[in-house]
Design an enzyme around this catalytic site. Structure first.
Site, PDB file in Angstrom:
ATOM      1  N   GLU A   1       0.805  -1.221   0.000  1.00  0.00           N
ATOM      2  CA  GLU A   1       0.000   0.000   0.000  1.00  0.00           C
ATOM      3  C   GLU A   1       0.840   1.274   0.000  1.00  0.00           C
ATOM      4  O   GLU A   1       0.303   2.376  -0.200  1.00  0.00           O
ATOM      5  CB  GLU A   1      -0.931  -0.005   1.218  1.00  0.00           C
TER       6      GLU A   1
ATOM      7  N   GLU B   1       6.754 -22.252   7.178  1.00  0.00           N
ATOM      8  CA  GLU B   1       7.113 -21.431   8.335  1.00  0.00           C
ATOM      9  C   GLU B   1       8.122 -22.121   9.246  1.00  0.00           C
ATOM     10  O   GLU B   1       8.711 -21.487  10.122  1.00  0.00           O
ATOM     11  CB  GLU B   1       5.873 -21.055   9.129  1.00  0.00           C
TER      12      GLU B   1
END
Length: 271
Positions: free
Chosen positions: A82, A113
């Site tokens: 953004e 992960e």
């Protein structure tokens, strides 16, 4: 380091959720959400310290990296993505990395992960250096991908921080700045996409927005460097110029399109 209380996994304060009416479920979730802002507020001194150290790094060309897995990783990628449209900065300034790569933004990637070696490889692909900052996002504070990446980065003299919901968790011991938002048990036990995720999003917003303000990407309270990528943003920019300069709407719009940004028009009229 391993005997901390894993608050993110403790049992919900609510029971028999499947027997509740929808309205009750929604009100109870909202009741829990009210706790988030207060938890984030407790972390402001640490966030302030971090931002204060990042500003000079950005000014000499440094970047901000977010790393995480699952929801935490996706939120980092979201915040990073953004920055260009909101503040007109290059997409290389904030870099969001998620365990398992871009595929993991939409699909779970098995064991990603848990791969302790991959984080540093991912960071090296971007030539991370001592002018940069690495922020690990991990609600549990135990994600191997995040912890290992932070450990290696810190050994290389890179400024490090974490955002977690568990005080005393392993990730807090491997960073320069540990941002801990103690939001309490999730409404659905262990579902850290809820309160923990909301707290992470709030902290990421605070970090990136305060940085952009302090390096001059906001004027007064306006996004004067936003990309004019659609009609909505052109309309927003036009209104900004009408309010700031007292121009007629048509003139403001024409100037905005010609100059390419609100900042450019403001600078033109205020020389």
């Amino acid at each position: 380091m391993n005997d901390f209380i894993k608050i993110t996994e403790t049992s919900s304060l609510y029971h028999n959720l499947e027997d509740k009416e929808v309205g009750q479920i929604l009100r109870e979730i909202n009741q829990e959400d009210h706790k988030i802002a207060d938890a984030v507020a407790e972390s402001i001194p640490i966030i302030e310290q971090l931002v204060g150290q990042v500003i000079p790094r950005i000014e000499r060309g440094g970047r901000i990296f977010y790393i995480g897995a699952g929801t935490s990783g996706r939120l980092g990628v979201l915040d990073a993505s953004e920055i260009p449209p909101t503040f007109g900065m290059p997409p290389t300034l904030f870099v969001g990395l998620i365990a398992g790569g871009d595929r993991a933004l939409r699909h779970p990637v098995e064991n990603a992960e848990d791969n302790r070696d991959q984080a540093w490889r991912d960071l090296q692909n971007h030539n991370i250096n001592t002018d940069d900052t690495l922020i690990g996002v991990a609600a549990s504070g135990t994600t191997p991908y995040v912890i290992a990446g932070l450990e290696v980065a810190r050994k290389h003299g890179i400024l490090t921080a974490c955002i977690t919901s568990n005080p005393g968790s392993p990730v807090t011991h491997v960073v320069d700045h540990a941002i801990v938002t103690v939001v309490g048990p999730e409404y659905v036990t262990g579902s850290s996409r809820m309160k923990s995720g909301t707290a992470q999003k709030m902290v990421l917003n605070m970090i990136s927005t305060s940085l952009m303000i302090k390096i001059g990407r906001v004027r007064d309270n306006r996004m004067v460097n936003m990309q004019l990528s659609n009609q909505k943003l052109i309309e927003r920019g036009t209104r900004m110029l009408v309010e700031a300069l007292g121009l007629e709407y048509a003139e403001a719009r024409q100037q905005l399109i010609e100059e390419g940004s609100v900042r450019a028009v403001l600078d033109k009229y205020r020389k």
